[in-house]
Enzyme design. Structure first.
Site, PDB file in Angstrom:
ATOM      1  N   HIS A 126       0.873  -1.186   0.000  1.00  0.00           N
ATOM      2  CA  HIS A 126       0.000   0.000   0.000  1.00  0.00           C
ATOM      3  C   HIS A 126       0.910   1.235   0.000  1.00  0.00           C
ATOM      4  O   HIS A 126       2.035   1.177   0.517  1.00  0.00           O
ATOM      5  CB  HIS A 126      -0.826  -0.061   1.290  1.00  0.00           C
ATOM      6  CG  HIS A 126      -1.892   0.974   1.425  1.00  0.00           C
ATOM      7  ND1 HIS A 126      -1.642   2.275   1.775  1.00  0.00           N
ATOM      8  CD2 HIS A 126      -3.240   0.878   1.294  1.00  0.00           C
ATOM      9  CE1 HIS A 126      -2.793   2.940   1.855  1.00  0.00           C
ATOM     10  NE2 HIS A 126      -3.780   2.122   1.558  1.00  0.00           N
ATOM     11  N   ASP A 203       3.357  -4.318   7.955  1.00  0.00           N
ATOM     12  CA  ASP A 203       2.124  -3.557   7.810  1.00  0.00           C
ATOM     13  C   ASP A 203       0.971  -4.545   8.009  1.00  0.00           C
ATOM     14  O   ASP A 203       0.670  -5.347   7.114  1.00  0.00           O
ATOM     15  CB  ASP A 203       2.094  -2.919   6.410  1.00  0.00           C
ATOM     16  CG  ASP A 203       0.747  -2.279   6.089  1.00  0.00           C
ATOM     17  OD1 ASP A 203      -0.210  -2.451   6.868  1.00  0.00           O
ATOM     18  OD2 ASP A 203       0.650  -1.624   5.037  1.00  0.00           O
ATOM     19  N   GLN A 206      -4.249  -5.150   7.045  1.00  0.00           N
ATOM     20  CA  GLN A 206      -5.246  -6.101   6.523  1.00  0.00           C
ATOM     21  C   GLN A 206      -5.181  -7.449   7.220  1.00  0.00           C
ATOM     22  O   GLN A 206      -5.976  -8.339   6.907  1.00  0.00           O
ATOM     23  CB  GLN A 206      -5.063  -6.292   5.010  1.00  0.00           C
ATOM     24  CG  GLN A 206      -5.306  -5.046   4.209  1.00  0.00           C
ATOM     25  CD  GLN A 206      -6.706  -4.468   4.407  1.00  0.00           C
ATOM     26  OE1 GLN A 206      -7.635  -5.150   4.830  1.00  0.00           O
ATOM     27  NE2 GLN A 206      -6.855  -3.190   4.111  1.00  0.00           N
ATOM     28  N   CYS A 367      -4.726   2.481  -3.621  1.00  0.00           N
ATOM     29  CA  CYS A 367      -3.463   2.953  -3.019  1.00  0.00           C
ATOM     30  C   CYS A 367      -2.342   1.950  -3.230  1.00  0.00           C
ATOM     31  O   CYS A 367      -1.511   1.721  -2.333  1.00  0.00           O
ATOM     32  CB  CYS A 367      -3.622   3.253  -1.531  1.00  0.00           C
ATOM     33  SG  CYS A 367      -4.783   4.558  -1.205  1.00  0.00           S
TER      34      CYS A 367
HETATM   35  N1  PLP Z   1      -1.661  -0.652   4.658  1.00  0.00           N
HETATM   36  C1  PLP Z   1      -2.593  -1.414   4.075  1.00  0.00           C
HETATM   37  C2  PLP Z   1      -2.228  -2.787   3.596  1.00  0.00           C
HETATM   38  C3  PLP Z   1      -3.895  -0.933   3.925  1.00  0.00           C
HETATM   39  O1  PLP Z   1      -4.819  -1.683   3.332  1.00  0.00           O
HETATM   40  C4  PLP Z   1      -4.193   0.370   4.389  1.00  0.00           C
HETATM   41  C5  PLP Z   1      -5.538   0.939   4.192  1.00  0.00           C
HETATM   42  O2  PLP Z   1      -6.299   0.514   3.371  1.00  0.00           O
HETATM   43  C6  PLP Z   1      -3.185   1.114   5.011  1.00  0.00           C
HETATM   44  C7  PLP Z   1      -1.928   0.568   5.120  1.00  0.00           C
HETATM   45  C8  PLP Z   1      -3.448   2.477   5.540  1.00  0.00           C
HETATM   46  O3  PLP Z   1      -4.283   2.404   6.661  1.00  0.00           O
HETATM   47  P1  PLP Z   1      -4.828   3.743   7.333  1.00  0.00           P
HETATM   48  O4  PLP Z   1      -5.471   4.531   6.241  1.00  0.00           O
HETATM   49  O5  PLP Z   1      -5.804   3.244   8.355  1.00  0.00           O
HETATM   50  O6  PLP Z   1      -3.660   4.440   7.931  1.00  0.00           O
END
Ligand code: PLP
Length: 409
Positions: A126, A203, A206, A367
C-alpha cells in the site's frame, strides 16, 4: 442460499451492526468494502457515546476525577491491545492509524540510515508502506529494493532472500495484501531478515481484522494496524515496537505528553510509550477500541476466518462463471478480498452501477499503483468480506454484477 457451514450465528451478529439494516439507493445495503473500512458494532459505538456523555476529559494532565477516569480507560485499552497481540503495554504506541505508525518508524528509526543504505519493500505494498520510505530516499539518500510477485500474487521468496546485502537496514512488507488478499509468510520472512541482522516492519492493516496476532511468535520488530479496519472507531491505530528499539529511537513529534521536563536549555523525554505520543491523543476512540477485542474474542477469530473463507470460496467460484471476468490475486493462502475486472469495462463504471443496485465495492488503484503497474492495469473493482456478510449477499452481488456487466458490454 443458506449459510449452512458457518458455526457462528450470522443473523445475531448482523443485529449488532445497525448500519447493515439501512438501505442504499432503495435497495438493501450489501456492504463489500470491508478492506477499506469495516463496520462497527453497537457495543463499540455505545462506548464512544458513553465516553462523551460520562467521562470526557483530557488524559494524563488532570488530577480531577473525570481526567483520571479517561486516563484509566485509555490505558486499559493499551493493556487490552498488548495482551491481544502478546506484547507489553510500553510497546504499544497509539497513532492515528497504520499510515502514521509507518511514518513514525520511517521518520524516527530512519534517522540512523545513511546514503546508500537499502530498505526492502514488496511490489504489493500500500502507498502507506512505500511513500514514507521514499521520503527517506530524498532526505537521506537511501535506496529502495522491491520484491516481485508471480502472476498469482505470491511473493518471490528467492528474490527476497537475494536482496539482502551489507547495506540492507530494514525490510518492510504487508502481512496481507489489500488488493490481492495474499497472506505473506511473514514469520519466515522475518526470520530471514533477522538472519542478516535486519529489523522488520510489518504492515498489519489487513491482517489484524482476519488473523490472530502474536508479536512474540512472529518475532517482529515493528507491526502497524488500524482500529477502523477491525470493527473499531476511525482515527486510532497502533504501532507495536520492540522495547529496545523504541527506547533507542528519537521522538517522532514534539509537544505535550511526550516530555519529562522542558526548559529552553533542553528537554528530556517521557518513558515509553508516551515518548511517541505527543499532544492529545484520540482518547475517546482509544477507549472504545477496547470493545473491538471483546467483539472479536467473543465471536472467535477462528470462526471469523472460517466464515470469511467460506464467503471467499463461494464468491470466487460464482464470479468465475461470469464471462471475461479476471481475478487478480489467486494465492493459495488468501484472505477474503477479490479484486477483478470484467473484459475492458472500466472499474469505475462497474462500481458506479453496482452502487445503484445497493452493492458497495471499491474501485480504482486501492493505493497500490506500483501493483497496478505490475499487472498492466489502471485499477480493479474490489469486493471484500467481513464476518457479518452472508452467502445470500454474495448471491445478490453476483446477480447485480451479471446485470451491470450485461449492460456495459
Ligand atoms: N496498509 C494497508 C495494507 C492498507 O490496506 C491500508 C488501508 O487501506 C493502510 C496501510 C493504511 O491504513 P490507514 O489509512 O488506516 O492508515
Amino acid at each position: 442460499m443458506d449459510s449452512g457451514k458457518s458455526v457462528i450465528d450470522i443473523d445475531s451478529i448482523r443485529k449488532e451492526f445497525p448500519i447493515l439494516s439501512r438501505g442504499a439507493n432503495d435497495r438493501p445495503l450489501i456492504y463489500l468494502d470491508n478492506t477499506a473500512t469495516s463496520q462497527t458494532p453497537s457495543t463499540v459505538v455505545d462506548a464512544v457515546v458513553d465516553m462523551y456523555e460520562h467521562h470526557k476529559a483530557n488524559v494524563h494532565r488532570g488530577v480531577h476525577l473525570l481526567s483520571r477516569e479517561a486516563t484509566d480507560m485509555q490505558e486499559a485499552t493499551r493493556r487490552r491491545v498488548a495482551a491481544y497481540i502478546n506484547a507489553s503495554p510500553e510497546e504499544v504506541i497509539f497513532t492515528r492509524g497504520t499510515t502514521e505508525a509507518i511514518n513514525l518508524v520511517a521518520s524516527s528509526f530512519g534517522q540512523r540510515f545513511s546514503e546508500g543504505d537499502e530498505v526492502i519493500l514488496t511490489v504489493m505494498e500500500h502507498h502507506a508502506n512505500i511513500v514514507p520510505w521514499q521520503l527517506l530516499q530524498s532526505q537521506r539518500g537511501i535506496k529502495v529494493r522491491v520484491v516481485d510477485i508471480d502472476d498469482r500474487g505470491v511473493l518471490n521468496q528467492e528474490q527476497y532472500r537475494s536482496l539482502f546485502g551489507p547495506r540492507t537496514v530494514m525490510a518492510a512488507f504487508c502481512h496481507v495484501s489489500n488488493v490481492l488478499g495474499t497472506v505473506n509468510p511473514v514469520k519466515d520472512m522475518i526470520a530471514v531478515a533477522h538472519g542478516y541482522g535486519v529489523p522488520v516492519l510489518v504492515d498489519g492493516a489487513q491482517a489484524s481484522p482476519h488473523l490472530n496476532l502474536d508479536m512474540k511468535d512472529l518475532d517482529c520488530d515493528f507491526y502497524a494496524f488500524s482500529s477502523h479496519k477491525m470493527y473499531g472507531p476511525a482515527g486510532v491505530g497502533v504501532l507495536y515496537g520492540r522495547r529496545d528499539l523504541l527506547e533507542s529511537m528519537p521522538p517522532y513529534q514534539g509537544g505535550g505528553e511526550m516530555i519529562r521536563h522542558v526548559s529552553f536549555e533542553g528537554t528530556t523525554f517521557a518513558d515509553l510509550p508516551f515518548k511517541f505520543e505527543a499532544g492529545t491523543p484520540d482518547f475517546v476512540d482509544i477507549a472504545a477500541f477496547a470493545r473491538c477485542f471483546d467483539f472479536i474474542e467473543r465471536v472467535g477469530m477462528v470462526h471469523i476466518a472460517a466464515h470469511e473463507h467460506e464467503l471467499l470460496d463461494y464468491a470466487t467460484e460464482r464470479m468465475l462463471e461470469i464471462p471475461d471476468l479476471r481475478i487478480y490475486g489467486t494465492a493459495p493462502d488468501k484472505s477474503a478480498v477479490i479484486s477483478f475486472n470484467v473484459g475492458d469495462i472500466h472499474n469505475y463504471d462497474l462500481g458506479l452501477l453496482l452502487d445503484r443496485l445497493g452493492v458497495a465495492v471499491r474501485t480504482g488503484h486501492h493505493c497500490a499503483q506500483p501493483l497496478m503497474e505490475r499487472f498492466g492495469i489502471q485499477g480493479t473493482v474490489r469486493a471484500s468480506f467481513a464476518v457479518y456478510n452472508t452467502l445470500e449477499e454474495v448471491d445478490i452481488f453476483i446477480s447485480a454484477l451479471r446485470k451491470v456487466t450485461a449492460m456495459l458490454s
